[in-house]
Design an enzyme around this catalytic site. Structure first.
Site, PDB file in Angstrom:
ATOM      1  CE  LYS A  49      94.163  93.110  49.223  1.00 27.17           C
ATOM      2  NZ  LYS A  49      94.739  92.338  50.308  1.00 27.17           N
TER       3      LYS A  49
ATOM      4  CE  LYS B 136      84.375 100.203  55.608  1.00 28.52           C
ATOM      5  NZ  LYS B 136      84.690  99.478  56.813  1.00 28.52           N
TER       6      LYS B 136
ATOM      7  CB  ALA C 199      70.560  91.315  54.614  1.00 24.05           C
ATOM      8  N   GLY C 200      72.561  92.822  52.541  1.00 25.72           N
ATOM      9  CA  GLY C 200      72.736  93.908  51.570  1.00 25.72           C
ATOM     10  C   GLY C 200      73.103  93.402  50.198  1.00 25.72           C
TER      11      GLY C 200
ATOM     12  CD  GLU D 173      89.429 101.313  52.847  1.00 17.49           C
ATOM     13  OE1 GLU D 173      88.648 101.964  52.152  1.00 17.49           O
ATOM     14  OE2 GLU D 173      90.239 100.501  52.373  1.00 17.49           O
TER      15      GLU D 173
ATOM     16  CB  CYS E  81      90.176  93.872  52.737  1.00 21.71           C
ATOM     17  SG  CYS E  81      91.420  95.128  53.098  1.00 21.71           S
TER      18      CYS E  81
END
Ligand code: NAD
Length: 435
Positions: free
Chosen positions: A265, A322, A254-255, A155, A262
Site C-alpha cells: 500500500k 512473514k 530473495a523470495g 511485525e 505496509c
C-alpha cells in the site's frame, strides 16, 4: 505521562504495551467492540512475539487500559497517538484517510489542557495540516499541536523495535511538542537519535523509507532470476553485497515478493502522491508491477510441475506475510494460493500462527491442517511460502512417507540443497542451482 492511543491494531497495541512498560499510563481506544471486549478479558487480538507477557503484566498493574470510549482515552491525555489504518483506496490506490479524519473529528471535543496529537499512522504529505484544521474547527478553544511521529516497527519484531528503534523521526516546529516527545523517548536517548524535521518531511520519510525497502526486495528478486540463469547463487551474492556498508545486508533475501499491510500500500500511495504533484516515480512503479508479476511467476513455477497430473494436491507451509506474525493482509502467500486456486488445484495449508487470519481471508477455498506433517498427506508437492523457523529442518523421512510425490518448492530458500537431495527429493529453490 498520560497517553491515549487510538487504534489497537498491529501498531497501536504493541505501542500501548511498550509505553505502559516504560511507566506511562496508557488508555487504548478502538471502535471495534469485539477487540476491546477481548482485550479487557485479557485476550490478545493479534499474535506478536513477546507481547503476551508484557500485555498481562501492564494490564494487571493498571497502567494499560482498553475502552471503546474516545472521551476516556483523550480527556486527560498529554499525548494522543493516532494509530488507525490507512488502507489503499480500491480504485485509485491512494491512502484512504477516512479513519484518520474520523479519529481527528472524534477526539477534538475531549482535549483538555495542552495536548500533543501524534500521528503514527502512515499518511500522505499534508495530512497533518488537514488533521490540525479538523481539530481547530471542531474545538477552537483547544490548545494542541499535531505532530508526525511515523512508526517503523516490523511485525514479528514489534516490541524489539519499540525498545530499540533505529531512529525517532519527529515532524513538527513546535517547541512545546518537541519537549514533550523528547521526554517520551528520554529512556532511549543514549542509543537512539531523535531527528526533528518539518511535518511534511516526516510524513515523506516514512513513505520514502518503505518504498526504498520494497525496491531493495524487488531488486534482489531480479538478481535471483539472473543467478538462476547464470549459475551464480543469490544467497552468496546477497552476502557479498551486504558486506558493503553502503548497501547493508538486510532486505536482501530473495523470495516470493514483498507483501504485508505496509509495503504494497505504501509503494502505491507514494507513486500516487508523486503523480498528484506532477512527479513520475518510475522506480517505484516498476517495483510495484514487478512484485505483482513475481507472485504470478512463483505460482506458475509450482503449476508447471503439476499440470500433467490428475487432480494434483498442493501442500502449503506458511500463510502469514512473514514469520513472527499472524498478519495475512496482502500476504504474498495469499496471492500465490489464489493463483493456484485459479488453476483448480486442491490446497491444504498449515501456518503455526496465522490459521485464523488466513481463514478469514480464504474461507473454505482451501483445507487447513493441524500440523506441518498433517498438511502434506497425499500431496504431490510441498510449497514453502513463509519463513517460519520450524520449517527449516523438516524430517524428510516423515515427508516421504506422507507425500504422494517427493517434490518441494522452497520459495523462501529455507532448506539446504544437500539435505533435500540426500533424501532424494526433487528440490526447487530461488536463485541458486542445487547440483
Ligand atoms: P490495523 O488495521 O491493525 O489497526 C487499526 C485499528 O484502528 C483497528 O483496530 C481499527 O478498529 C481501529 N480504528 C479505526 N478507526 C478508529 C476510530 N475512529 N477510533 C478508534 N479506533 C479506530 O492497522 P495497523 O497495521 O496497526 O496500522 C496502523 C497504521 O500504522 C497504518 O497507517 C499503517 O500503515 C501504519 N504502520 C503499520 C505498521 C505495521 O507493521 N502494521 C508499521 C508501521 C506503520
Amino acid at each position: 505521562m498520560k497517553i491515549g492511543i487510538i487504534g489497537t491494531g498491529y501498531v497501536g497495541l504493541p505501542s500501548g504495551v511498550g509505553f505502559a512498560e516504560l511507566g506511562h499510563t496508557v488508555v487504548c481506544v478502538d471502535n471495534n467492540k469485539a477487540k476491546i471486549e477481548a482485550l479487557n478479558k485479557g485476550k490478545l487480538t493479534l499474535y506478536e512475539n513477546g507481547l503476551a507477557d508484557l500485555f498481562k503484566a501492564n494490564t494487571e498493574q493498571g497502567r494499560l487500559r482498553f475502552t471503546t470510549s474516545m472521551k476516556e482515552a483523550v480527556q486527560e491525555a498529554d499525548l494522543v497517538i493516532i494509530a488507525v489504518g490507512t488502507p489503499p483506496d480500491p480504485i485509485t490506490h491512494e491512502a484512504d484517510l477516512q479513519y484518520i479524519y474520523a479519529a481527528a473529528t472524534e477526539l477534538a471535543d475531549y482535549l483538555t489542557g495542552y495536548t500533543v496529537i501524534a500521528n503514527k499512522s502512515t499518511v500522505p504529505v499534508g495530512t497533518g495540516d488537514a488533521v490540525e484544521k479538523i481539530i481547530a474547527s471542531k474545538n477552537p478553544a483547544a490548545d494542541f499541536d499535531v505532530v508526525s511521529l511515523p512508526e517503523f516497527l516490523r511485525e514479528g519484531f514489534a516490541l524489539q523495535d519499540f525498545f530499540n528503534p533505529d531512529r525517532i523521526i519527529l515532524g513538527t516546529h513546535s517547541e512545546r511538542a518537541i519537549s514533550l516527545i523528547s521526554k517520551l523517548y528520554e529512556p532511549f536517548k543514549e542509543k537512539t537519535p531523535l531527528l526533528v524535521v518539518s511535518r511534511k518531511s516526516s510524513e515523506t520519510i516514512k513513505y520514502a523509507s518503505n518504498a526504498f525497502l520494497a525496491m531493495k526486495i524487488h531488486y534482489i528478486n531480479e538478481i535471483a532470476n539472473f543467478c538462476e540463469k547464470s549459475g551464480a547463487n543469490v544467497a552468496e551474492v546477497a552476502k557479498g553485497m551486504g558486506m558493503d556498508k553502503r548497501i547493508g545486508n538486510r532486505f536482501l533475501n530473495a523470495g516470493i515478493g514483498f507483501g504485508g499491510s505496509c509495503f504494497p500500500k505504501d509503494t502505491m500511495a507514494m507513486a500516487h502522491m508523486a503523480n498528484k504533484v506532477g512527479v513520475r516515480m518510475e522506480l517505484i512503479e516498476t517495483t510495484i508491477a514487478g512484485n505483482q508479476k513475481r507472485k504470478k511467476e512463483m505460482a506458475d513455477r509450482v503449476y508447471q510441475s503439476l499440470k500433467d497430473l490428475k487432480n494434483p494436491k498442493v501442500a502449503v507451509w506458511g500463510l502469514a506475510f512473514k514469520n513472527g506474525t499472524d498478519d495475512c493482509r496482502q500476504s504474498p502467500a495469499m496471492d500465490i494460493i489464489r493463483e493456484l486456486l485459479q488453476k483448480a488445484l486442491s490446497i491444504t495449508a498449515y501456518d503455526p500462527k496465522a490459521m485464523d487470519t488466513a481463514k478469514a481471508i480464504l474461507g473454505d477455498k482451501i483445507s487447513y491442517a493441524s500440523g506441518m506433517y498433517e498438511a502434506v498427506k497425499g500431496a504431490d508437492v510441498l510449497v514453502i511460502l513463509t519463513e517460519w523457523p520450524e520449517f527449516s529442518a523438516p524430517d524428510f523421512d516423515e515427508l516421504a512417507k506422507r507425500m504422494n510425490r517427493k517434490v518441494i518448492f522452497d520459495l523462501r530458500n529455507m532448506l539446504s540443497c544437500e539435505d533435500a537431495q540426500e533424501a532424494d527429493f526433487e528440490y526447487h529453490c530461488i536463485g541458486r542451482k542445487c547440483d
